[in-house]
Design a protein around this motif. Structure first.
Motif, short mmCIF file in Angstrom:
data_model
loop_
_atom_site.label_atom_id
_atom_site.label_comp_id
_atom_site.label_asym_id
_atom_site.label_seq_id
_atom_site.Cartn_x
_atom_site.Cartn_y
_atom_site.Cartn_z
N LEU A 1 0.89 -1.15 0.07
CA LEU A 1 -0.01 -0.13 -0.10
C LEU A 1 0.90 1.45 0.03
O LEU A 1 1.55 1.51 0.81
N GLY A 2 0.93 1.90 -1.02
CA GLY A 2 1.63 3.28 -1.19
C GLY A 2 1.10 4.47 -0.27
O GLY A 2 -0.25 4.59 0.30
N ARG A 3 1.92 5.15 0.22
CA ARG A 3 1.57 6.44 1.06
C ARG A 3 1.65 7.68 0.29
O ARG A 3 2.64 7.78 -0.37
N VAL A 4 0.26 8.37 -0.15
CA VAL A 4 0.28 9.59 -0.71
C VAL A 4 -0.36 10.47 -0.11
O VAL A 4 -1.36 10.65 0.49
N ALA A 5 0.65 11.68 0.14
CA ALA A 5 0.32 12.76 1.01
C ALA A 5 -0.91 13.30 0.40
O ALA A 5 -1.04 13.74 -0.60
N HIS A 6 -1.67 13.75 1.52
CA HIS A 6 -2.74 14.85 1.30
C HIS A 6 -2.04 16.27 1.17
O HIS A 6 -2.09 16.70 2.21
N LEU A 7 -1.87 16.84 0.34
CA LEU A 7 -1.02 17.96 0.16
C LEU A 7 -1.88 19.20 0.99
O LEU A 7 -1.20 20.21 1.55
N PRO A 8 -3.10 19.52 0.84
CA PRO A 8 -3.71 20.66 1.52
C PRO A 8 -3.75 20.38 2.86
O PRO A 8 -3.43 21.52 3.67
N MET A 9 -3.75 18.94 3.49
CA MET A 9 -3.65 18.82 4.98
C MET A 9 -2.10 19.24 5.41
O MET A 9 -1.87 19.35 6.43
N LEU A 10 -1.19 18.66 4.70
CA LEU A 10 0.20 18.90 4.90
C LEU A 10 0.45 20.45 4.96
O LEU A 10 1.20 20.82 5.89
N ALA A 11 -0.14 21.38 4.05
CA ALA A 11 0.20 22.53 4.14
C ALA A 11 -0.44 23.43 5.31
O ALA A 11 0.37 24.07 5.88
N ALA A 12 -1.54 22.70 5.88
CA ALA A 12 -2.38 23.37 6.85
C ALA A 12 -1.32 22.84 8.25
O ALA A 12 -1.45 23.64 9.09
N LEU A 13 -0.60 21.60 8.30
CA LEU A 13 0.08 21.21 9.31
C LEU A 13 1.32 22.10 9.25
O LEU A 13 1.56 22.62 10.53
N ARG A 14 2.11 22.55 8.34
CA ARG A 14 3.03 23.40 8.11
C ARG A 14 2.76 24.76 8.82
O ARG A 14 3.43 25.40 9.61
N ASP A 15 1.58 25.39 8.48
CA ASP A 15 1.07 26.45 8.82
C ASP A 15 0.83 26.24 10.48
O ASP A 15 1.47 27.46 11.29
N ALA A 16 0.18 25.44 10.92
CA ALA A 16 0.10 25.21 12.21
C ALA A 16 1.44 25.10 13.03
O ALA A 16 1.58 25.74 14.04
N GLN A 17 2.42 24.48 12.47
CA GLN A 17 3.68 24.13 13.23
C GLN A 17 4.36 25.59 13.19
O GLN A 17 5.07 25.79 14.26
N ALA A 18 4.29 26.31 12.10
CA ALA A 18 5.03 27.62 12.11
C ALA A 18 4.33 28.71 13.15
O ALA A 18 5.07 29.13 13.80
N ARG A 19 2.95 28.68 13.31
CA ARG A 19 2.26 29.51 14.39
C ARG A 19 2.87 29.06 15.65
O ARG A 19 2.91 29.95 16.37
N ARG A 20 2.77 27.80 15.97
CA ARG A 20 3.14 27.40 17.37
C ARG A 20 4.56 27.84 17.64
O ARG A 20 5.11 28.30 18.79
N ALA A 21 5.32 27.42 16.61
CA ALA A 21 6.74 27.68 17.01
C ALA A 21 7.24 29.43 17.04
O ALA A 21 7.91 29.64 17.94
N ALA A 22 6.53 30.14 16.32
CA ALA A 22 6.48 31.56 16.59
C ALA A 22 5.93 31.97 17.91
O ALA A 22 6.40 33.07 18.71
N ALA A 23 5.03 31.38 18.29
CA ALA A 23 4.33 31.76 19.71
C ALA A 23 5.37 31.33 20.71
O ALA A 23 5.48 32.03 21.78
#
Length: 379
Positions: A350-372
């Motif tokens: 079973l291949g793993r195919v990233a859901h790109l919109p969720m990945l972008a949302a995660l990166r945004d959330a990580q960046a916000r948390r790191a900035a805080a």
């Protein structure tokens, strides 16, 4: 507290579903075959903590313990420097165990002790354990609705109490086997509202919201039935599971309440209520959505988490669960597109195919948390 604020959960349910079919979601998603590759993908996107299931039916062979099914995850976590919260009872149990028997809590405690000894010997820590996943849901699903083995009806309250006995015995066993064991108690937070044309049901809804939802946690905390030996210390870190389905109109559990409904309560309010009730740090231990709603849901949960932290609520993490798509519990031929990676057949794997919109949302959330975090350090 955890190595990454946003972390991942691998669906680990085992057991017999409503059709009487055996399910093992770790095997079904081939996570047991590709644990190291799955952890590597997480490390590449800055996720260094996971929830992982120890499958009780595979480890406990009539009281003898075989950790062959756990070893691939221990080794992969060690190689990829992944911190694990080990989930000991995710719905499935050995076939020779009667969940309602007087012997069950001791049998479970023996297993928990063996797991703790094994994990402590094989990993550097910190060591985190969840004795029983979602006891409230499982008590209903297996004790009232007959969705999972033992497929009982009318015994949900009895099973909930039995799971509390087992969970409390397991906490003692985990700490005996692994002195630095951290406990993460995981249960769902839910809320019902009376139908708009039935205001007379408001008291019934409130009794569910303030009573039944917290009953398992109250057993473990010693608030209810203190003779069981519960205490705030044994409750550990409180983990809450929350999905879009967790609010509904009384009598219509299959119809989630719309967020636009004025009766819908914000996630931050529900988490704040848990904190005010029990104190201490909290984790959102499961949350996610399906299909194209995944990214929007993650952004929403991230907003709610930031609001809680701004209020001073000690929220210590958010677990994206499941991190991989998975087959439905009760219809194994149906695959649900959940998580950060969809699973697609690439025979024989079973291949793993990233859901790109969720990945972008995660990166945004990580960046916000790191900035805080940086702003807090400067302040």
């Amino acid at each position: 507290m955890l190595r990454s604020f946003f972390f991942a959960g691998f669906e680990g349910s085992t057991g017999y579903n409503v059709r009487g079919e055996w399910i093992d979601q770790i095997a079904a998603t081939q996570h047991d075959r590709f644990a190291e590759e799955d952890y590597e993908r997480l490390a590449q996107i800055g996720v260094h903590t996971v929830r992982e299931a120890v499958r009780w039916p595979l480890v406990d062979r009539r009281g003898r313990h075989d950790f062959a099914s756990v070893r691939p995850f221990v080794w992969a976590a060690r190689r990829k420097r992944i911190e694990v919260i080990w989930d000991l009872f995710h719905f499935g149990f050995p076939e020779d165990v009667d969940l309602f028997s007087d012997e069950m809590p001791e049998r479970f405690a023996d297993y928990a002790y063996a797991v703790a000894r094994y994990v402590a010997a094989e990993t550097d820590g910190p060591h985190w354990f969840t004795p029983v996943n979602e006891p409230s849901y499982f008590a209903w699903a297996a004790g009232d609705a007959a969705l999972f083995a033992p497929h009982a009806r009318g015994r949900g309250d009895e099973l909930k109490l039995q799971l509390a006995r087992a969970g409390l015995r397991a906490v003692d066993a985990l700490r005996a086997g692994c002195p630095d064991a951290g406990i993460v108690t995981v249960d769902a937070i839910c809320r019902v509202v009376p139908p708009e044309d039935r205001p007379d049901l408001a008291d019934e809804a409130e009794a569910f919201n303030r009573g039944a939802v917290f009953q398992s946690l109250d057993y473990l905390a010693g608030v209810l039935c203190p003779e069981l030996g519960g205490s705030r210390d044994k409750l550990g870190v409180v983990g809450v599971n929350y999905y879009w389905t967790n609010q509904w109109e009384l009598g219509r559990a299959g119809e989630p309440l719309s967020p636009a409904d004025p009766r819908h309560q914000p996630l931050r309010s529900m988490v704040r209520d848990v904190w005010q009730r029990y104190g201490g740090p909290l984790i959102i231990t499961e949350t996610g959505h399906v299909g194209e709603r995944r990214a929007g849901w993650l952004r929403h949960v991230s907003d709610e988490a930031e609001a809680l932290l701004a209020e001073g609520v000690p929220l210590r993490g958010v677990c994206l669960y499941p991190i991989l798509g998975m087959p439905e519990w009760h219809a194994r031929e149906v695959w649900t597109r959940m998580g950060l990676w969809d699973l697609v057949p690439q025979s024989p794997t079973l291949g793993r195919v990233a859901h790109l919109p969720m990945l972008a949302a995660l990166r945004d959330a990580q960046a916000r948390r790191a900035a805080a975090d940086r702003a807090a350090q400067v302040g």
